[in-house]
Scaffold this motif. Structure first.
Motif, PDB file in Angstrom:
ATOM      1  N   ILE A   1     -20.363  -4.081 -14.620  1.00 19.23           N
ATOM      2  CA  ILE A   1     -20.401  -4.854 -13.376  1.00 19.23           C
ATOM      3  C   ILE A   1     -21.675  -5.337 -13.015  1.00 19.23           C
ATOM      4  O   ILE A   1     -22.737  -4.394 -12.946  1.00 19.23           O
ATOM      5  N   GLU A   2     -21.935  -6.568 -12.767  1.00 15.70           N
ATOM      6  CA  GLU A   2     -23.324  -7.033 -12.356  1.00 15.70           C
ATOM      7  C   GLU A   2     -23.377  -7.534 -11.226  1.00 15.70           C
ATOM      8  O   GLU A   2     -22.618  -8.452 -10.789  1.00 15.70           O
ATOM      9  N   LEU A   3     -24.344  -7.212 -10.326  1.00 14.45           N
ATOM     10  CA  LEU A   3     -24.402  -7.849  -9.178  1.00 14.45           C
ATOM     11  C   LEU A   3     -25.839  -8.512  -9.309  1.00 14.45           C
ATOM     12  O   LEU A   3     -26.856  -8.229  -9.646  1.00 14.45           O
ATOM     13  N   ARG A   4     -25.876  -9.843  -8.725  1.00 16.10           N
ATOM     14  CA  ARG A   4     -27.033 -10.685  -8.855  1.00 16.10           C
ATOM     15  C   ARG A   4     -27.401 -11.356  -7.496  1.00 16.10           C
ATOM     16  O   ARG A   4     -26.685 -12.256  -6.769  1.00 16.10           O
ATOM     17  N   ASP A   5     -28.575 -10.851  -6.869  1.00 13.90           N
ATOM     18  CA  ASP A   5     -28.955 -11.312  -5.772  1.00 13.90           C
ATOM     19  C   ASP A   5     -27.742 -11.625  -4.763  1.00 13.90           C
ATOM     20  O   ASP A   5     -27.692 -12.540  -4.281  1.00 13.90           O
ATOM     21  N   VAL A   6     -26.877 -10.284  -4.452  1.00 15.40           N
ATOM     22  CA  VAL A   6     -26.122 -10.607  -3.307  1.00 15.40           C
ATOM     23  C   VAL A   6     -26.455 -10.123  -2.050  1.00 15.40           C
ATOM     24  O   VAL A   6     -27.152  -9.368  -1.739  1.00 15.40           O
ATOM     25  N   TRP A   7     -26.116 -11.149  -1.297  1.00 15.40           N
ATOM     26  CA  TRP A   7     -26.191 -11.175   0.198  1.00 15.40           C
ATOM     27  C   TRP A   7     -25.062 -11.111   0.839  1.00 15.40           C
ATOM     28  O   TRP A   7     -24.090 -11.843   0.328  1.00 15.40           O
ATOM     29  N   PHE A   8     -24.673 -10.334   1.981  1.00 15.08           N
ATOM     30  CA  PHE A   8     -23.635 -10.623   2.813  1.00 15.08           C
ATOM     31  C   PHE A   8     -23.958 -10.267   4.280  1.00 15.08           C
ATOM     32  O   PHE A   8     -24.409  -9.169   4.618  1.00 15.08           O
ATOM     33  N   ARG A   9     -23.513 -11.209   4.998  1.00 15.09           N
ATOM     34  CA  ARG A   9     -23.314 -11.155   6.630  1.00 15.09           C
ATOM     35  C   ARG A   9     -21.961 -10.962   7.009  1.00 15.09           C
ATOM     36  O   ARG A   9     -21.319 -11.876   6.880  1.00 15.09           O
ATOM     37  N   TYR A  10     -21.820  -9.950   7.823  1.00 11.02           N
ATOM     38  CA  TYR A  10     -20.340  -9.833   8.336  1.00 11.02           C
ATOM     39  C   TYR A  10     -20.197 -11.009   9.324  1.00 11.02           C
ATOM     40  O   TYR A  10     -21.332 -11.039  10.402  1.00 11.02           O
ATOM     41  N   GLU A  11     -19.072 -11.630   9.577  1.00 13.78           N
ATOM     42  CA  GLU A  11     -18.835 -12.496  10.726  1.00 13.78           C
ATOM     43  C   GLU A  11     -19.310 -11.895  11.953  1.00 13.78           C
ATOM     44  O   GLU A  11     -18.844 -10.644  12.157  1.00 13.78           O
ATOM     45  N   GLY A  12     -19.845 -12.588  12.765  1.00 15.86           N
ATOM     46  CA  GLY A  12     -20.274 -12.099  14.113  1.00 15.86           C
ATOM     47  C   GLY A  12     -21.632 -11.057  14.240  1.00 15.86           C
ATOM     48  O   GLY A  12     -21.806 -10.632  15.185  1.00 15.86           O
ATOM     49  N   SER A  13     -22.132 -10.837  12.979  1.00  9.12           N
ATOM     50  CA  SER A  13     -23.174  -9.844  12.898  1.00  9.12           C
ATOM     51  C   SER A  13     -24.438 -10.735  12.722  1.00  9.12           C
ATOM     52  O   SER A  13     -24.428 -11.623  12.166  1.00  9.12           O
ATOM     53  N   GLY A  14     -25.441 -10.296  13.566  1.00  9.94           N
ATOM     54  CA  GLY A  14     -26.835 -11.189  13.671  1.00  9.94           C
ATOM     55  C   GLY A  14     -27.632 -10.965  12.115  1.00  9.94           C
ATOM     56  O   GLY A  14     -28.108 -12.036  11.834  1.00  9.94           O
ATOM     57  N   SER A  15     -27.447  -9.755  11.687  1.00 10.00           N
ATOM     58  CA  SER A  15     -28.218  -9.613  10.218  1.00 10.00           C
ATOM     59  C   SER A  15     -27.515  -9.365   9.010  1.00 10.00           C
ATOM     60  O   SER A  15     -26.494  -8.688   9.437  1.00 10.00           O
ATOM     61  N   PRO A  16     -27.679  -9.627   7.937  1.00 15.96           N
ATOM     62  CA  PRO A  16     -26.895  -9.199   6.954  1.00 15.96           C
ATOM     63  C   PRO A  16     -26.910  -7.947   6.575  1.00 15.96           C
ATOM     64  O   PRO A  16     -27.877  -7.201   6.820  1.00 15.96           O
ATOM     65  N   ALA A  17     -25.794  -7.396   5.997  1.00 16.97           N
ATOM     66  CA  ALA A  17     -25.705  -5.931   5.575  1.00 16.97           C
ATOM     67  C   ALA A  17     -26.077  -5.818   4.081  1.00 16.97           C
ATOM     68  O   ALA A  17     -26.437  -4.476   3.975  1.00 16.97           O
ATOM     69  N   LEU A  18     -26.118  -6.774   3.431  1.00 13.88           N
ATOM     70  CA  LEU A  18     -26.554  -6.919   1.846  1.00 13.88           C
ATOM     71  C   LEU A  18     -27.654  -7.809   1.897  1.00 13.88           C
ATOM     72  O   LEU A  18     -27.528  -8.994   2.405  1.00 13.88           O
ATOM     73  N   ARG A  19     -28.897  -7.576   1.459  1.00 11.56           N
ATOM     74  CA  ARG A  19     -30.021  -8.466   1.356  1.00 11.56           C
ATOM     75  C   ARG A  19     -30.499  -8.295   0.017  1.00 11.56           C
ATOM     76  O   ARG A  19     -31.461  -7.668  -0.282  1.00 11.56           O
ATOM     77  N   GLY A  20     -29.928  -9.291  -0.935  1.00 11.99           N
ATOM     78  CA  GLY A  20     -30.559  -9.521  -2.433  1.00 11.99           C
ATOM     79  C   GLY A  20     -30.446  -8.304  -3.260  1.00 11.99           C
ATOM     80  O   GLY A  20     -31.378  -8.063  -3.822  1.00 11.99           O
ATOM     81  N   VAL A  21     -28.893  -7.758  -3.125  1.00 10.87           N
ATOM     82  CA  VAL A  21     -28.995  -6.674  -4.187  1.00 10.87           C
ATOM     83  C   VAL A  21     -28.582  -7.126  -5.690  1.00 10.87           C
ATOM     84  O   VAL A  21     -27.829  -8.095  -5.934  1.00 10.87           O
ATOM     85  N   SER A  22     -29.340  -6.589  -6.516  1.00 11.57           N
ATOM     86  CA  SER A  22     -29.173  -6.797  -7.944  1.00 11.57           C
ATOM     87  C   SER A  22     -29.116  -5.621  -8.521  1.00 11.57           C
ATOM     88  O   SER A  22     -29.566  -4.590  -8.361  1.00 11.57           O
ATOM     89  N   LEU A  23     -27.803  -5.259  -9.429  1.00 12.07           N
ATOM     90  CA  LEU A  23     -27.479  -3.982  -9.899  1.00 12.07           C
ATOM     91  C   LEU A  23     -26.516  -4.137 -10.902  1.00 12.07           C
ATOM     92  O   LEU A  23     -25.806  -5.201 -11.026  1.00 12.07           O
TER      93      LEU A  23
END
Ligand SMILES: Nc1ncnc2c1ncn2[C@@H]1O[C@H](COP(=O)(O)OP(=O)(O)OP(=O)(O)O)[C@@H](O)[C@H]1O
Ligand SMILES: [Mg+2]
Length: 274
Positions: free
Chosen positions: A2-24
């Motif tokens: 499983i490859e994560l490439r520069d993953v960002w995720f912001r939950y709807e309604g949330s001001g800041s991202p919960a994931l910031r550029g995760v590569s793994l």
């Protein structure tokens, strides 16, 4: 893999991202442990592995997660679920059957196994997870620790290529922690991949993982081998006190590497270093 490439995720309604550029990379035949303080993004990371993010959680995702060549954005969630089994942090949300046995056979039947084989597989896993006495009980009537074990068992019956576990030892006594540990090691021996999120550092030492990732504020702060557990300043980031770090390092046979500042702070706070 499983490859994560520069993953960002912001939950709807949330001001800041919960994931910031995760590569793994999560490889088969390896146990990867993810440590990090509350809110660091660990559960969010697991939700990206089987497509819950982006398919079921509204929000904004950037980057790519690729499971054995399948991009989670493009793949069907059912297809991903066959490959990546996710044990939730709060298992009570996972159950929908009338009895423990039905809960355990549901996955294999759904994946096309015949009734006899599904039952056989369910009984095997129930035995390993100490659930045999509970097979006719409704899942909602189980204790917290039993529910957690049922949630682990119901994922294992499907034999996914990757198993992702969110805090599997919460509420477990020493005997059950040891069973969970040997089950996870067996999954590794079968050349399947395991990713475990936990706050239970002593148990991590027993688990003997291949890799440890520390998360902080939605990013990966460290990614390496077991030597990470001997890094006092890093462990402090995941909320552990110097004495606990020293104990863990000692059990691992690696000397603690506390910074001079940590030592001074520890002494001022009246704490020993094991
Ligand atoms: N469904 C959601 N909707 C909005 N925000 C969320 C949702 N789930 C998590 N978050 C937020 O995303 C961030 C990361 O949360 P996450 O649950 O991934 O943390 P965690 O590392 O698993 O923490 P813990 O150790 O407490 O389980 C937190 O700020 C959290 O409040
Ligand atoms: Mg969590």
């Amino acid at each position: 893999m499983i490859e994560l490439r520069d993953v960002w995720f912001r939950y709807e309604g949330s001001g800041s991202p919960a994931l910031r550029g995760v590569s793994l990379e999560i490889r088969r035949g390896e146990i990867l442990v993810v440590l990090g303080s509350n809110g660091a993004g660990k559960s969010t990371l697991l939700r990206t592995l089987n497509g819950l993010i982006p398919h079921f959680y509204p929000g904004e995702m950037r980057g790519r997660v690729v499971v054995d060549g399948l991009d989670t954005r493009e793949a069907q969630v059912s297809e991903l679920a066959r490959r990546v089994g996710l044990v939730f942090q709060n298992p009570e949300r996972m159950f929908f059957s009338e009895t423990v046995l039905e809960e355990l056979t549901f996955g294999p039947l759904n994946f096309g196994m015949d009734v006899e084989d599904a039952r056989k597989r369910a009984l095997e896993v129930a035995e390993e997870m100490g659930l045999t006495e509970l097979l006719s009980r409704p899942p909602w009537s189980l204790s917290g620790g039993e529910m957690k074990r049922l949630s682990i068992a119901s994922v294992l019956t499907m034999d996914p290529a990757y198993v992702a576990l969110d805090e599997p030892t919460v509420g477990q006594d020493a005997k059950n922690k040891a069973s969970i540990c040997s089950l996870i090691r067996r999954v590794r021996e079968e050349s399947r991949g395991v990713i475990v999120v936990t706050h239970d550092l002593e148990w991590v030492v027993d688990l003997e993982p291949d890799r440890i990732v520390l998360m902080e504020g939605g990013s990966i702060a460290a990614d390496g081998g077991r030597e990470i557990l001997a890094d006092g300043s890093r462990l402090r980031e995941v909320g552990l006190s110097p004495p606990v770090c020293a104990m863990v390092s000692e059990r691992l046979g690696i000397g603690p590497r506390l910074t001079p500042r940590e030592v001074v702070e520890g002494v001022l706070a009246g704490r020993g270093f094991g």
